[in-house]
Design an enzyme around this catalytic site. Structure first.
Site, short mmCIF file in Angstrom:
data_model
loop_
_atom_site.label_atom_id
_atom_site.label_comp_id
_atom_site.label_asym_id
_atom_site.label_seq_id
_atom_site.Cartn_x
_atom_site.Cartn_y
_atom_site.Cartn_z
N ASN A 66 35.31 48.25 46.72
CA ASN A 66 34.78 48.73 48.00
C ASN A 66 33.50 47.98 48.38
O ASN A 66 32.57 48.57 48.91
CB ASN A 66 34.50 50.23 47.90
CG ASN A 66 34.56 50.91 49.25
OD1 ASN A 66 35.10 50.35 50.19
ND2 ASN A 66 34.03 52.10 49.34
N ARG A 74 28.75 53.56 41.56
CA ARG A 74 29.39 52.81 40.47
C ARG A 74 28.55 52.82 39.20
O ARG A 74 29.02 52.41 38.14
CB ARG A 74 29.66 51.38 40.91
CG ARG A 74 30.50 51.28 42.17
CD ARG A 74 30.52 49.85 42.71
NE ARG A 74 31.07 49.75 44.06
CZ ARG A 74 30.38 50.00 45.16
NH1 ARG A 74 29.11 50.39 45.09
NH2 ARG A 74 30.94 49.88 46.35
N LYS A 130 43.71 47.05 40.58
CA LYS A 130 43.17 45.78 41.07
C LYS A 130 42.09 45.21 40.14
O LYS A 130 42.12 44.04 39.79
CB LYS A 130 42.63 45.99 42.48
CG LYS A 130 42.27 44.72 43.20
CD LYS A 130 40.82 44.36 42.96
CE LYS A 130 40.51 42.99 43.51
NZ LYS A 130 39.11 42.64 43.21
N PRO A 151 45.81 40.30 41.08
CA PRO A 151 45.00 41.32 41.73
C PRO A 151 45.41 41.50 43.20
O PRO A 151 45.31 40.58 43.99
CB PRO A 151 43.57 40.75 41.66
CG PRO A 151 43.62 39.72 40.58
CD PRO A 151 45.00 39.17 40.60
N ASP A 174 44.35 42.85 46.20
CA ASP A 174 43.31 43.42 47.03
C ASP A 174 43.77 43.40 48.48
O ASP A 174 44.88 43.02 48.80
CB ASP A 174 42.00 42.64 46.87
CG ASP A 174 42.18 41.18 47.21
OD1 ASP A 174 43.05 40.85 48.03
OD2 ASP A 174 41.46 40.36 46.66
N PHE A 219 44.64 33.29 48.04
CA PHE A 219 43.39 33.98 48.36
C PHE A 219 42.37 32.99 48.92
O PHE A 219 41.76 33.21 49.97
CB PHE A 219 42.85 34.65 47.09
CG PHE A 219 41.60 35.45 47.31
CD1 PHE A 219 41.64 36.68 47.96
CD2 PHE A 219 40.38 34.99 46.84
CE1 PHE A 219 40.48 37.42 48.14
CE2 PHE A 219 39.21 35.73 47.03
CZ PHE A 219 39.26 36.95 47.67
#
Length: 280
Positions: free
Chosen positions: A104, A157, A199, A216, A218, A268
């Site tokens: 996030n 976190r 992820k 991953p 995302d 990516f």
DNA sequence: CCAAGGCCTGAATG
DNA sequence: ACATTCAGGCCTT
């Protein structure tokens, strides 16, 4: 197709895999656990700890990998355009904490948080006439207070980071052991760490535990799949559930093969460059 | 098993 | 200016 086997350090560093890296005129410098790496533009690595680590995975048979993942026009183009992009082989603990923080969030902020963490908790050393902070050892973060960790800007976190550090410090989970386990087994184990879902687990496995089939998924990759591969991998919802993640990953590995993680990295990189997103 | 909502933070948008 | 939105998700309900 001509496959170039040399490494493009710039492309590799600026592809969302690492955060604690900086560049001066001639070299890139990066923190890698208790080590600092100085890398010249050809990818030759000098280690502060004098370790012989294969950070850019030169030992991978890149020619074989590129051939293996080149299943369609989209990857082929990405591979060609970003030649020399490599998957890195990072210190697992640093990689774990980095990607717990990444959730996030975005690259500049992740970098900022990690810089605060090494400054606050890492050991200061001198290497090549420059000052660096090493990444804190698990024990150090395990003992830190939540509030101290929060001061680094990681927000909620902080609890995840402390708990994760405790698990690693206590050796309840041993990275060296996970390197020997297969993909599924490894994933099951590291998903038990707070703050680690599908992820983040795939990032840690791909970038530090040698699981090259880890992909991953995302937002960006999901977007890419919808944009270029809608006929192959149909994605109905905006956010994918755990089950959907699993099924999607299976389809992806079916398509790209055992080095699907490499394919993911090229895609990516391509899409983020197309959208002119910031790197380090 | 799925959907929805909350969460730190700071840069980008309106 | 100031308020919303959004960003490499995860966890709880």
């Amino acid at each position: 197709m001509q496959i170039i086997t040399s490494i493009d350090v710039e492309n590799s560093i600026n592809s969302g895999q690492v955060f604690l890296w900086k560049k001066d005129e001639n070299y890139w410098y990066g923190i890698n656990g208790q080590d600092v790496l100085q890398v010249d533009l050809n990818g030759n690595v000098k280690s502060y700890q004098k370790l012989k680590i294969d950070f850019f995975r030169k030992n991978d048979d890149i020619e074989k990998i590129i051939k293996s993942i080149s299943k369609d026009k989209v990857v082929k183009n990405a591979v060609k355009k970003y030649q020399g992009l490599r998957i890195t082989r990072q210190d697992p603990f640093q990689c774990l904490i980095s990607f717990i923080i990444s959730s996030n969030s975005n690259i500049p902020k992740i970098k900022h948080c990690l810089e605060n963490i090494v400054q606050k908790f890492g050991k200061k050393i001198t290497f090549e006439n420059q000052k660096f902070f090493l990444f804190p050892e698990p024990n150090k973060l395990a003992k830190a207070s939540i509030n101290e960790i929060k001061k680094c800007g990681v927000g909620y976190r902080a609890t995840f980071i402390k708990e994760a550090a405790k698990i690693i410090a206590s050796k309840d989970i041993k990275f060296e052991q996970l390197k020997k386990c297969d993909y599924q087994e490894t994933k099951k184990i590291i998903c038990q760490i707070p703050g680690v879902g599908n992820k983040v687990a795939d990032c840690v496995m791909l970038f530090s535990l040698n699981k090259l089939q880890a992909v991953p998924l995302d937002r960006w990759i999901v977007r890419i799949l919808g944009k270029y591969y809608s006929n192959k991998f149909e994605i109905k919802t905006k956010t994918i559930t755990e089950k959907q993640y699993e099924i999607l990953h299976e389809k992806i590995v079916n398509h790209f093969g055992p080095y699907a993680g490499y394919a993911q990295q090229f895609l990516f990189k391509m899409e983020r460059e197309n959208h002119q997103k910031k790197w380090l």
